[in-house]
Design a protein around this motif. Structure first.
Motif, PDB file in Angstrom:
ATOM      1  N   GLU A 106    -109.602  40.422  22.622  1.00 13.59           N
ATOM      2  CA  GLU A 106    -110.558  41.414  22.112  1.00 13.59           C
ATOM      3  C   GLU A 106    -111.292  42.072  23.288  1.00 13.59           C
ATOM      4  O   GLU A 106    -111.405  43.299  23.357  1.00 13.59           O
ATOM      5  CB  GLU A 106    -111.542  40.727  21.159  1.00 13.59           C
ATOM      6  CG  GLU A 106    -112.509  41.688  20.526  1.00 13.59           C
ATOM      7  CD  GLU A 106    -113.373  41.039  19.440  1.00 13.59           C
ATOM      8  OE1 GLU A 106    -112.914  40.075  18.797  1.00 13.59           O
ATOM      9  OE2 GLU A 106    -114.510  41.495  19.272  1.00 13.59           O
ATOM     10  N   ASN A 110    -111.007  45.982  24.804  1.00 13.47           N
ATOM     11  CA  ASN A 110    -112.209  46.813  24.988  1.00 13.47           C
ATOM     12  C   ASN A 110    -112.269  47.352  26.411  1.00 13.47           C
ATOM     13  O   ASN A 110    -112.531  48.535  26.620  1.00 13.47           O
ATOM     14  CB  ASN A 110    -113.473  45.997  24.694  1.00 13.47           C
ATOM     15  CG  ASN A 110    -113.726  45.895  23.199  1.00 13.47           C
ATOM     16  OD1 ASN A 110    -113.303  46.767  22.433  1.00 13.47           O
ATOM     17  ND2 ASN A 110    -114.410  44.840  22.780  1.00 13.47           N
ATOM     18  N   GLN A 116    -108.619  47.785  18.694  1.00 16.88           N
ATOM     19  CA  GLN A 116    -108.423  46.386  18.313  1.00 16.88           C
ATOM     20  C   GLN A 116    -107.119  46.278  17.524  1.00 16.88           C
ATOM     21  O   GLN A 116    -106.669  47.252  16.925  1.00 16.88           O
ATOM     22  CB  GLN A 116    -109.634  45.879  17.514  1.00 16.88           C
ATOM     23  CG  GLN A 116    -110.879  45.698  18.392  1.00 16.88           C
ATOM     24  CD  GLN A 116    -110.624  44.753  19.585  1.00 16.88           C
ATOM     25  OE1 GLN A 116    -110.031  43.682  19.431  1.00 16.88           O
ATOM     26  NE2 GLN A 116    -111.021  45.176  20.788  1.00 16.88           N
ATOM     27  N   LYS A 200    -111.405  39.509  10.046  1.00 17.48           N
ATOM     28  CA  LYS A 200    -111.639  40.807  10.698  1.00 17.48           C
ATOM     29  C   LYS A 200    -110.960  41.939   9.936  1.00 17.48           C
ATOM     30  O   LYS A 200    -110.929  43.079  10.397  1.00 17.48           O
ATOM     31  CB  LYS A 200    -111.099  40.776  12.140  1.00 17.48           C
ATOM     32  CG  LYS A 200    -111.899  39.878  13.066  1.00 17.48           C
ATOM     33  CD  LYS A 200    -111.326  39.951  14.474  1.00 17.48           C
ATOM     34  CE  LYS A 200    -111.981  38.975  15.429  1.00 17.48           C
ATOM     35  NZ  LYS A 200    -113.327  39.366  15.835  1.00 17.48           N
TER      36      LYS A 200
END
Ligand code: AMP
Length: 228
Positions: A106, A110, A116, A200
Motif C-alpha cells: 500500500e 502511494n 491501490q 477494503k
C-alpha cells in the motif's frame, strides 16, 4: 473488454493458492493491459539460477515450501516498482503473501503514485491444485513452465533463449510433501489477505476451474467491475 479497462494506470493483484494459474493469467493480462508482470517467485528463481547470494539464501527456504522474509520481499518489490516500465502499474503474482507485505505494498504504491490494487482471487479446490502441480514442469535452465499433459510437443522442442541446454524438471517445491506444506503456509499466512482486501472492498473472487481462456474472461470481467 469493457470501458473501464481503458483507464491508464492499474495495480492488479492475482491472489490464490499455489497452482491455481496465477502466472498463466498474469501473462495474458500483460498483453491486455500493457503493464509488467511482477512474480516474486520468478524473481527468486532467477536469483537461484544465477547463484547470487540472495538466490542461495532463498533456495533452502523455497525448497522447504516456506516463505522468504517479508523484509527481503518488500525490498525486491520496491526495487522492481522503481523501474521505468512500472510507471503505469503492474500485475502482482505471488506478492503480497502476508499482511505485512500487503501493508508495505500500500505504501509502495502511494510512493509511486499508483492506484491501490484491484485484487482478483482465483479459487480452485485443493484436490485439483495437487493434480495440476503434479503435471507442472519447469526448465531449470531458463524458467519456462509447461504442463506435462498438455504441452508434450512444446517440452520436446523447447530451446532456452540464450542457447543453453534445456533441463525440464519437476520443481523441487512441487514435490508432494512440499506441496502440502505450501498449501498449509497459504492457509495460515496468505488466506488472511482475503479478509484484508474484502474489508477494503477491493476483492473479486472468481473460479479458476476451466480452460485458460474461460478463466481469463472471468479475470477481465472482475477487473472491469473493479477498476474505476
Ligand atoms: P511461487 O512461484 O509464487 O509459488 O513462489 C515460490 C516460492 O518463493 C514460495 O514458496 C516462497 O518460498 C518464495 N516466495 C515467492 N513470493 C514470496 C513472497 N511474496 N513472500 C515470501 N516468499 C515468497
Amino acid at each position: 473488454m469493457g470501458s473501464s479497462l481503458t483507464v491508464s494506470r492499474y495495480s492488479v493483484i492475482l491472489l490464490g493458492a499455489i497452482g491455481v494459474g496465477k502466472g498463466t493469467q498474469a501473462k495474458k493480462l500483460v498483453e491486455a493491459l500493457k503493464i509488467p508482470h511482477i512474480s516474486t517467485g520468478d524473481i527468486l528463481r532467477a536469483e537461484v539460477i544465477a547463484a547470487s547470494e540472495l538466490g542461495l539464501m532463498a533456495k533452502a527456504v523455497m525448497d522447504r515450501g516456506e516463505l522468504v522474509s517479508d523484509d527481503l520481499l518488500i525490498d525486491i518489490v520496491r526495487a522492481r516498482l522503481d523501474k521505468q516500465d512500472c510507471a503505469r502499474g503492474a500485475i502482482f503474482d505471488g506478492f503480497p503473501r502476508t499482511i505485512p507485505q500487503a501493508d508495505a505494498l500500500e505504501s509502495l504504491l502511494n510512493e509511486q503514485d499508483l492506484p491501490q490494487p484491484v485484487v482478483v482471487s482465483i479459487d480452485v479446490p485443493d484436490d485439483q491444485i495437487i493434480a495440476r502441480l503434479m503435471s507442472r514442469r519447469v526448465c531449470a535452465t531458463c524458467g519456462a513452465t509447461f504442463n506435462l499433459d498438455l504441452d508434450q510437443a512444446a517440452i520436446t522442442s523447447h530451446k532456452c533463449p540464450d542457447g543453453k541446454a534445456p533441463n525440464i524438471i519437476l520443481r523441487e517445491d512441487d514435490k508432494p510433501e512440499t506441496v502440502q506444506k505450501r498449501l498449509e503456509v497459504y492457509r495460515e499466512k496468505t488466506a488472511p489477505l482475503l479478509d484484508y482486501y474484502r474489508k477494503k472492498r477491493s476483492l473479486k473472487n472468481i473460479s479458476g476451474i476451466g480452460a485458460t481462456q474461460e478463466v481469463f474472461a472471468r479475470v477481465l470481467l472482475a477487473l472491469d467491475s473493479g477498476l474505476e
